[in-house]
Design an enzyme around this catalytic site. Structure first.
Site, mmCIF file in Angstrom:
data_model
loop_
_atom_site.group_PDB
_atom_site.id
_atom_site.type_symbol
_atom_site.label_atom_id
_atom_site.label_comp_id
_atom_site.label_asym_id
_atom_site.label_seq_id
_atom_site.Cartn_x
_atom_site.Cartn_y
_atom_site.Cartn_z
ATOM 1 C CE LYS A 168 24.434 -15.986 8.290
ATOM 2 N NZ LYS A 168 23.924 -14.700 8.775
ATOM 3 C CD GLN A 211 25.194 -12.332 11.317
ATOM 4 O OE1 GLN A 211 25.277 -12.692 10.154
ATOM 5 N NE2 GLN A 211 24.365 -12.901 12.157
ATOM 6 C CG ASP A 218 20.423 -11.095 5.593
ATOM 7 O OD1 ASP A 218 20.280 -12.308 5.782
ATOM 8 O OD2 ASP A 218 21.315 -10.410 6.119
HETATM 9 N N1 GUN Z 1 21.146 -12.230 12.812
HETATM 10 C C1 GUN Z 1 20.389 -13.293 13.146
HETATM 11 N N2 GUN Z 1 19.885 -13.878 12.049
HETATM 12 C C2 GUN Z 1 20.339 -13.167 10.990
HETATM 13 C C3 GUN Z 1 20.169 -13.285 9.579
HETATM 14 O O1 GUN Z 1 19.489 -14.162 9.056
HETATM 15 N N3 GUN Z 1 20.817 -12.349 8.843
HETATM 16 C C4 GUN Z 1 21.560 -11.376 9.382
HETATM 17 N N4 GUN Z 1 22.139 -10.503 8.571
HETATM 18 N N5 GUN Z 1 21.744 -11.235 10.679
HETATM 19 C C5 GUN Z 1 21.126 -12.145 11.477
#
Ligand code: GUN
Length: 291
Positions: free
Chosen positions: A49, A93, A116
């Protein structure tokens, strides 16, 4: 035929980079990334990311805390980021350690910074068909993949395996909407009777239940489109790292039957990252328009 998420994601990243470069804003977009602990998969997702942020011209800052951080301390961190006018997007996350309430933090992040799209307000906006909110990145990525991959979704029967808050449930809502994919959607889950037969009816089959190579060739209709959302680490002593990544689909056998199939890696994963960049850019534009 392979449906390359990586290729389409790169197109999207180029478009976002161009919009940021050609925009007239005084500062770049800013994404705050919050990580608690050292979950190996999380570390690798976050690296991807942040790399994408750098590519498109989004400033990102990692706020990394030990897994012993208290609910109160993390609450203060998020509140500060909510109040900071230079922070456009906040990404916490997941998963976070068990002593922290995931629901509390999802609801604490300001809906305007919730790139998100997990906040109940943004999920509600999606359900209502409003366009101003944030749609979770993986469902939005799958929608874009189908759209840009020129796959006919209108009237198509989409069968989604998995009903998670992050993928299955919002994807079902998104794809069923008239303004957009306009598909017929079935959600299957652990209590569903005869998943094999339901999966076999799919024109578009989405595997998002997090079970390595669960979808076998006998579950897939000839000529179906197969979207594999899974990223599973399977032990493999022949690999340097001791594991290999595999999806929720038995790729070799299913690719013989499917008209199109997304690979793992290089399928849905890069699309999730690209749509996170899109959501961050959108949050930035909305934030700048306010001030
Ligand atoms: N953990 C697994 N997939 C995601 C996601 O798309 N966003 C976040 N914040 N955590 C995750």
């Amino acid at each position: 035929m392979i449906l390359s998420g990586k290729q389409i994601a790169d197109q999207i990243l180029d478009e976002i980079q161009e919009k940021i470069q050609n925009g007239s804003r005084k500062r770049p977009p800013h994404l705050a990334v919050v990580l608690v602990g050292e979950h190996p998969a999380s570390l690798s997702y976050i690296a991807m990311k942040q790399k994408a942020c750098e590519k498109v011209g989004i400033e990102s800052k990692l706020h990394h805390f030990q897994s012993t951080i208290s609910q109160q301390e993390l609450t203060e961190v998020i509140q500060k980021l909510n109040q900071d006018p230079k922070v456009d997007g906040i990404l916490l996350q997941l998963p976070i350690p068990d002593h922290l309430s995931q629901e509390h933090f999802i609801e604490l992040i300001s809906p305007e910074k919730d790139v998100d799209g997990f906040h109940p307000i943004n999920l509600g906006r999606l359900l209502a068909g409003e366009t101003g909110g944030f749609i979770p990145c993986t469902p939005l990525g799958i929608y874009e993949l189908l759209n840009r991959g020129q796959i006919v979704t209108k009237g198509a029967h989409v069968v989604i395996l998995g009903r998670s808050r992050i993928v299955g449930m919002p994807l079902a809502v998104l794809l069923a909407q008239k303004q957009g994919a306009n598909s017929t959607v079935t959600i299957c889950h652990s209590a569903s009777f005869n998943i094999k037969a339901l999966a076999k009816e799919a024109d578009i089959l989405v595997a998002a239940m997090g079970k390595a190579e669960f979808v076998t060739a006998d579950m897939v209709k000839e000529g179906a489109v197969v979207i594999d959302v899974g990223i599973n680490r399977v032990e493999d002593p022949s690999k340097e790292k001791g594991y290999r990544l595999t999806g929720d689909v038995s790729f070799e056998a299913v690719s013989q039957k499917a008209k199109m199939i997304t690979p793992v890696p290089g399928g849905v994963g890069p699309m999730t990252v690209a749509l996170l960049m899109h959501n961050t850019w959108k949050a930035f534009e909305q934030q700048c328009a306010k001030h």
